[in-house]
Design a protein around this motif. Sequence first.
Motif, PDB file in Angstrom:
ATOM      1  N   GLU A 169       0.829  -1.205   0.000  1.00  0.00           N
ATOM      2  CA  GLU A 169       0.000   0.000   0.000  1.00  0.00           C
ATOM      3  C   GLU A 169       0.867   1.260   0.000  1.00  0.00           C
ATOM      4  O   GLU A 169       1.868   1.345   0.702  1.00  0.00           O
ATOM      5  CB  GLU A 169      -0.889  -0.016   1.243  1.00  0.00           C
ATOM      6  N   MET A 170       0.472   2.248  -0.803  1.00  0.00           N
ATOM      7  CA  MET A 170       1.174   3.526  -0.882  1.00  0.00           C
ATOM      8  C   MET A 170       0.368   4.542  -0.080  1.00  0.00           C
ATOM      9  O   MET A 170      -0.773   4.858  -0.424  1.00  0.00           O
ATOM     10  CB  MET A 170       1.304   3.973  -2.331  1.00  0.00           C
ATOM     11  N   LEU A 171       0.937   5.045   1.007  1.00  0.00           N
ATOM     12  CA  LEU A 171       0.245   5.959   1.905  1.00  0.00           C
ATOM     13  C   LEU A 171       0.593   7.417   1.593  1.00  0.00           C
ATOM     14  O   LEU A 171       1.731   7.728   1.241  1.00  0.00           O
ATOM     15  CB  LEU A 171       0.643   5.666   3.352  1.00  0.00           C
ATOM     16  N   THR A 172      -0.384   8.297   1.753  1.00  0.00           N
ATOM     17  CA  THR A 172      -0.125   9.727   1.612  1.00  0.00           C
ATOM     18  C   THR A 172       0.491  10.233   2.908  1.00  0.00           C
ATOM     19  O   THR A 172       0.415   9.574   3.958  1.00  0.00           O
ATOM     20  CB  THR A 172      -1.425  10.511   1.344  1.00  0.00           C
ATOM     21  N   ILE A 173       1.073  11.412   2.854  1.00  0.00           N
ATOM     22  CA  ILE A 173       1.632  12.002   4.061  1.00  0.00           C
ATOM     23  C   ILE A 173       0.530  12.214   5.093  1.00  0.00           C
ATOM     24  O   ILE A 173       0.725  11.969   6.281  1.00  0.00           O
ATOM     25  CB  ILE A 173       2.384  13.304   3.734  1.00  0.00           C
ATOM     26  N   SER A 174      -0.648  12.639   4.646  1.00  0.00           N
ATOM     27  CA  SER A 174      -1.772  12.837   5.580  1.00  0.00           C
ATOM     28  C   SER A 174      -2.115  11.544   6.314  1.00  0.00           C
ATOM     29  O   SER A 174      -2.377  11.554   7.526  1.00  0.00           O
ATOM     30  CB  SER A 174      -3.010  13.352   4.833  1.00  0.00           C
ATOM     31  N   GLN A 175      -2.122  10.423   5.592  1.00  0.00           N
ATOM     32  CA  GLN A 175      -2.416   9.135   6.228  1.00  0.00           C
ATOM     33  C   GLN A 175      -1.341   8.765   7.243  1.00  0.00           C
ATOM     34  O   GLN A 175      -1.642   8.258   8.327  1.00  0.00           O
ATOM     35  CB  GLN A 175      -2.526   8.034   5.171  1.00  0.00           C
ATOM     36  N   VAL A 176      -0.086   9.018   6.901  1.00  0.00           N
ATOM     37  CA  VAL A 176       1.023   8.665   7.789  1.00  0.00           C
ATOM     38  C   VAL A 176       0.988   9.505   9.065  1.00  0.00           C
ATOM     39  O   VAL A 176       1.081   8.959  10.167  1.00  0.00           O
ATOM     40  CB  VAL A 176       2.385   8.821   7.067  1.00  0.00           C
ATOM     41  N   ILE A 177       0.832  10.820   8.931  1.00  0.00           N
ATOM     42  CA  ILE A 177       0.848  11.654  10.138  1.00  0.00           C
ATOM     43  C   ILE A 177      -0.362  11.378  11.030  1.00  0.00           C
ATOM     44  O   ILE A 177      -0.254  11.458  12.250  1.00  0.00           O
ATOM     45  CB  ILE A 177       0.996  13.159   9.826  1.00  0.00           C
ATOM     46  N   GLU A 178      -1.487  11.012  10.421  1.00  0.00           N
ATOM     47  CA  GLU A 178      -2.653  10.645  11.221  1.00  0.00           C
ATOM     48  C   GLU A 178      -2.383   9.351  11.989  1.00  0.00           C
ATOM     49  O   GLU A 178      -2.715   9.225  13.165  1.00  0.00           O
ATOM     50  CB  GLU A 178      -3.873  10.472  10.319  1.00  0.00           C
ATOM     51  N   GLU A 179      -1.749   8.409  11.317  1.00  0.00           N
ATOM     52  CA  GLU A 179      -1.479   7.111  11.953  1.00  0.00           C
ATOM     53  C   GLU A 179      -0.463   7.226  13.088  1.00  0.00           C
ATOM     54  O   GLU A 179      -0.629   6.601  14.129  1.00  0.00           O
ATOM     55  CB  GLU A 179      -0.978   6.116  10.902  1.00  0.00           C
ATOM     56  N   ILE A 180       0.603   8.002  12.882  1.00  0.00           N
ATOM     57  CA  ILE A 180       1.636   8.071  13.921  1.00  0.00           C
ATOM     58  C   ILE A 180       1.407   9.219  14.903  1.00  0.00           C
ATOM     59  O   ILE A 180       2.080   9.287  15.917  1.00  0.00           O
ATOM     60  CB  ILE A 180       3.063   8.119  13.326  1.00  0.00           C
ATOM     61  N   GLY A 181       0.463  10.110  14.584  1.00  0.00           N
ATOM     62  CA  GLY A 181       0.069  11.140  15.533  1.00  0.00           C
ATOM     63  C   GLY A 181       1.071  12.248  15.761  1.00  0.00           C
ATOM     64  O   GLY A 181       1.303  12.653  16.901  1.00  0.00           O
ATOM     65  N   VAL A 182       1.684  12.726  14.681  1.00  0.00           N
ATOM     66  CA  VAL A 182       2.590  13.872  14.800  1.00  0.00           C
ATOM     67  C   VAL A 182       2.083  15.004  13.911  1.00  0.00           C
ATOM     68  O   VAL A 182       1.394  14.762  12.919  1.00  0.00           O
ATOM     69  CB  VAL A 182       4.049  13.513  14.399  1.00  0.00           C
ATOM     70  N   PRO A 183       2.442  16.242  14.258  1.00  0.00           N
ATOM     71  CA  PRO A 183       2.058  17.361  13.394  1.00  0.00           C
ATOM     72  C   PRO A 183       2.750  17.268  12.027  1.00  0.00           C
ATOM     73  O   PRO A 183       3.845  16.709  11.907  1.00  0.00           O
ATOM     74  CB  PRO A 183       2.556  18.594  14.155  1.00  0.00           C
ATOM     75  N   ARG A 184       2.095  17.828  11.024  1.00  0.00           N
ATOM     76  CA  ARG A 184       2.637  17.830   9.659  1.00  0.00           C
ATOM     77  C   ARG A 184       4.039  18.458   9.635  1.00  0.00           C
ATOM     78  O   ARG A 184       4.952  17.953   8.975  1.00  0.00           O
ATOM     79  CB  ARG A 184       1.687  18.589   8.733  1.00  0.00           C
ATOM     80  N   ALA A 185       4.229  19.558  10.377  1.00  0.00           N
ATOM     81  CA  ALA A 185       5.527  20.239  10.397  1.00  0.00           C
ATOM     82  C   ALA A 185       6.628  19.320  10.930  1.00  0.00           C
ATOM     83  O   ALA A 185       7.756  19.334  10.430  1.00  0.00           O
ATOM     84  CB  ALA A 185       5.451  21.513  11.237  1.00  0.00           C
ATOM     85  N   THR A 186       6.308  18.522  11.932  1.00  0.00           N
ATOM     86  CA  THR A 186       7.284  17.577  12.490  1.00  0.00           C
ATOM     87  C   THR A 186       7.677  16.549  11.438  1.00  0.00           C
ATOM     88  O   THR A 186       8.859  16.252  11.254  1.00  0.00           O
ATOM     89  CB  THR A 186       6.707  16.870  13.733  1.00  0.00           C
ATOM     90  N   PHE A 187       6.673  16.018  10.736  1.00  0.00           N
ATOM     91  CA  PHE A 187       6.966  15.026   9.709  1.00  0.00           C
ATOM     92  C   PHE A 187       7.876  15.616   8.630  1.00  0.00           C
ATOM     93  O   PHE A 187       8.849  14.987   8.220  1.00  0.00           O
ATOM     94  CB  PHE A 187       5.676  14.490   9.087  1.00  0.00           C
ATOM     95  N   TYR A 188       7.594  16.834   8.188  1.00  0.00           N
ATOM     96  CA  TYR A 188       8.425  17.462   7.159  1.00  0.00           C
ATOM     97  C   TYR A 188       9.831  17.756   7.673  1.00  0.00           C
ATOM     98  O   TYR A 188      10.805  17.646   6.931  1.00  0.00           O
ATOM     99  CB  TYR A 188       7.758  18.728   6.616  1.00  0.00           C
ATOM    100  N   ARG A 189       9.945  18.115   8.943  1.00  0.00           N
ATOM    101  CA  ARG A 189      11.273  18.331   9.527  1.00  0.00           C
ATOM    102  C   ARG A 189      12.062  17.022   9.529  1.00  0.00           C
ATOM    103  O   ARG A 189      13.244  16.990   9.187  1.00  0.00           O
ATOM    104  CB  ARG A 189      11.154  18.920  10.933  1.00  0.00           C
ATOM    105  N   TRP A 190      11.391  15.922   9.901  1.00  0.00           N
ATOM    106  CA  TRP A 190      12.056  14.609   9.866  1.00  0.00           C
ATOM    107  C   TRP A 190      12.536  14.292   8.455  1.00  0.00           C
ATOM    108  O   TRP A 190      13.619  13.760   8.267  1.00  0.00           O
ATOM    109  CB  TRP A 190      11.108  13.515  10.338  1.00  0.00           C
ATOM    110  N   ARG A 191      11.709  14.583   7.460  1.00  0.00           N
ATOM    111  CA  ARG A 191      12.116  14.328   6.066  1.00  0.00           C
ATOM    112  C   ARG A 191      13.343  15.156   5.704  1.00  0.00           C
ATOM    113  O   ARG A 191      14.258  14.676   5.053  1.00  0.00           O
ATOM    114  CB  ARG A 191      10.974  14.643   5.100  1.00  0.00           C
ATOM    115  N   GLN A 192      13.348  16.404   6.152  1.00  0.00           N
ATOM    116  CA  GLN A 192      14.442  17.321   5.839  1.00  0.00           C
ATOM    117  C   GLN A 192      15.774  16.816   6.397  1.00  0.00           C
ATOM    118  O   GLN A 192      16.800  16.907   5.725  1.00  0.00           O
ATOM    119  CB  GLN A 192      14.111  18.690   6.425  1.00  0.00           C
ATOM    120  N   ILE A 193      15.732  16.288   7.605  1.00  0.00           N
ATOM    121  CA  ILE A 193      16.976  15.808   8.229  1.00  0.00           C
ATOM    122  C   ILE A 193      17.172  14.302   8.025  1.00  0.00           C
ATOM    123  O   ILE A 193      18.033  13.694   8.650  1.00  0.00           O
ATOM    124  CB  ILE A 193      17.033  16.174   9.728  1.00  0.00           C
TER     125      ILE A 193
END
Length: 63
Positions: free
Chosen positions: A7-31
């Motif tokens: 299954e290919m998940l969207t970022i919205s699905q991932v952040i909802e599942e793991i319960g982090v803010p969108r900004a946190t997820f993007y920061r993780w991607r950046q680093i």
Amino acid sequence: MAPPRDEMLTISQVIEEIGVPRATFYRWRQIRKGPKAIKLPNGAVRIRRSELDRWLGSLEEAA
């Protein structure tokens, strides 16, 4: 019988599942701390279910 597709998940699905803010997820991607993602030709980003599960498992072992 063909194996089930990963299954290919969207970022919205991932952040909802793991319960982090969108900004946190993007920061993780950046680093490069988050799960590996796939950038599609149309610019959309997807995360494979297997990659999210693998990444979550690696966090569990490190805790």
